[in-house]
Design a protein around this motif. Sequence first.
Motif, PDB file in Angstrom:
ATOM      1  N   UNK A   1       9.641  12.687  -1.269  1.00  0.00           N
ATOM      2  CA  UNK A   1       9.682  12.588  -2.602  1.00  0.00           C
ATOM      3  C   UNK A   1      10.910  13.748  -3.018  1.00  0.00           C
ATOM      4  N   UNK A   2      11.897  13.508  -4.004  1.00  0.00           N
ATOM      5  CA  UNK A   2      12.888  14.171  -4.507  1.00  0.00           C
ATOM      6  C   UNK A   2      12.479  15.411  -5.285  1.00  0.00           C
TER       7      UNK A   2
ATOM      8  N   UNK B   1       6.033  16.101   0.388  1.00  0.00           N
ATOM      9  CA  UNK B   1       5.059  14.895   0.323  1.00  0.00           C
ATOM     10  C   UNK B   1       6.117  13.804   0.563  1.00  0.00           C
ATOM     11  N   UNK B   2       5.679  12.888   1.297  1.00  0.00           N
ATOM     12  CA  UNK B   2       6.468  11.767   1.846  1.00  0.00           C
ATOM     13  C   UNK B   2       5.643  10.438   1.298  1.00  0.00           C
ATOM     14  N   UNK B   3       6.389   9.648   0.877  1.00  0.00           N
ATOM     15  CA  UNK B   3       5.825   8.449   0.395  1.00  0.00           C
ATOM     16  C   UNK B   3       6.113   7.199   1.291  1.00  0.00           C
ATOM     17  N   UNK B   4       4.948   6.561   1.871  1.00  0.00           N
ATOM     18  CA  UNK B   4       5.184   5.511   2.750  1.00  0.00           C
ATOM     19  C   UNK B   4       4.691   4.339   1.792  1.00  0.00           C
ATOM     20  N   UNK B   5       5.528   3.128   2.147  1.00  0.00           N
ATOM     21  CA  UNK B   5       5.122   2.072   1.621  1.00  0.00           C
ATOM     22  C   UNK B   5       4.984   0.895   2.653  1.00  0.00           C
ATOM     23  N   UNK B   6       3.705   0.257   2.822  1.00  0.00           N
ATOM     24  CA  UNK B   6       3.305  -0.441   3.733  1.00  0.00           C
ATOM     25  C   UNK B   6       3.204  -1.977   3.079  1.00  0.00           C
ATOM     26  N   UNK B   7       4.010  -2.853   3.488  1.00  0.00           N
ATOM     27  CA  UNK B   7       4.308  -3.843   2.585  1.00  0.00           C
ATOM     28  C   UNK B   7       3.915  -5.244   3.580  1.00  0.00           C
TER      29      UNK B   7
ATOM     30  N   UNK C   1       0.937  -1.132  -0.171  1.00  0.00           N
ATOM     31  CA  UNK C   1       0.019  -0.084   0.069  1.00  0.00           C
ATOM     32  C   UNK C   1       0.736   1.327   0.072  1.00  0.00           C
ATOM     33  N   UNK C   2       1.089   1.942  -1.113  1.00  0.00           N
ATOM     34  CA  UNK C   2       1.875   3.048  -1.157  1.00  0.00           C
ATOM     35  C   UNK C   2       0.842   4.230  -1.045  1.00  0.00           C
ATOM     36  N   UNK C   3       1.203   4.911   0.085  1.00  0.00           N
ATOM     37  CA  UNK C   3       0.460   6.067   0.728  1.00  0.00           C
ATOM     38  C   UNK C   3       1.484   7.273   0.354  1.00  0.00           C
ATOM     39  N   UNK C   4       0.868   8.373  -0.333  1.00  0.00           N
ATOM     40  CA  UNK C   4       1.471   9.825  -0.249  1.00  0.00           C
ATOM     41  C   UNK C   4       1.015  10.584   0.825  1.00  0.00           C
ATOM     42  N   UNK C   5       1.510  11.314   1.747  1.00  0.00           N
ATOM     43  CA  UNK C   5       1.136  12.027   3.150  1.00  0.00           C
ATOM     44  C   UNK C   5       1.781  13.149   2.871  1.00  0.00           C
ATOM     45  N   UNK C   6       1.246  14.291   3.426  1.00  0.00           N
ATOM     46  CA  UNK C   6       2.044  15.535   3.747  1.00  0.00           C
ATOM     47  C   UNK C   6       3.447  15.071   4.614  1.00  0.00           C
ATOM     48  N   UNK C   7       4.405  15.742   4.469  1.00  0.00           N
ATOM     49  CA  UNK C   7       5.600  15.361   4.908  1.00  0.00           C
ATOM     50  C   UNK C   7       5.557  15.970   6.460  1.00  0.00           C
ATOM     51  N   UNK C   8       4.885  16.929   6.747  1.00  0.00           N
ATOM     52  CA  UNK C   8       4.590  17.435   8.091  1.00  0.00           C
ATOM     53  C   UNK C   8       3.798  16.326   8.885  1.00  0.00           C
ATOM     54  N   UNK C   9       3.294  15.391   8.458  1.00  0.00           N
ATOM     55  CA  UNK C   9       2.420  14.378   9.107  1.00  0.00           C
ATOM     56  C   UNK C   9       3.142  13.001   8.966  1.00  0.00           C
TER      57      UNK C   9
END
Length: 109
Positions: free
Chosen positions: A47-48, A53-59, A6-14
């Motif tokens: 994300x570069x 934006x921070x990408x989380x990968x839940x595997x 589950x690849x989730x993009x979230x605000x980096x602040x959170x």
Amino acid sequence: MFIVTNTIQVTTAHADKMIERFRSTHTNERMTGVTGFLNFEVMHRTLPENSEVTELVVLSRWESQQDQENWTASNSFKDLHKGKKAEQPKTTKEASPVLGNTIAKYHLA
């Protein structure tokens, strides 16, 4: 083996709060009694092209696709994910730190 991401993009602040939420609710210990469950990991990167934006990968790894599908149909799964929705702000969609997500399913070759 069956793998779900589950690849989730979230605000980096959170991002730290979201990572902690996954680590506390989807622990390998809490999943011990789930048939076919092998293990769980959370990975992240900013994300570069957009540091906001921070990408989380839940595997998660499963013995079989059927085991994973049985779990997602279970009350345990529903209860776990109902709690996340209750914790999110109830104002507008813009208030959510989650910007989007993609679920992918794989069979190990």
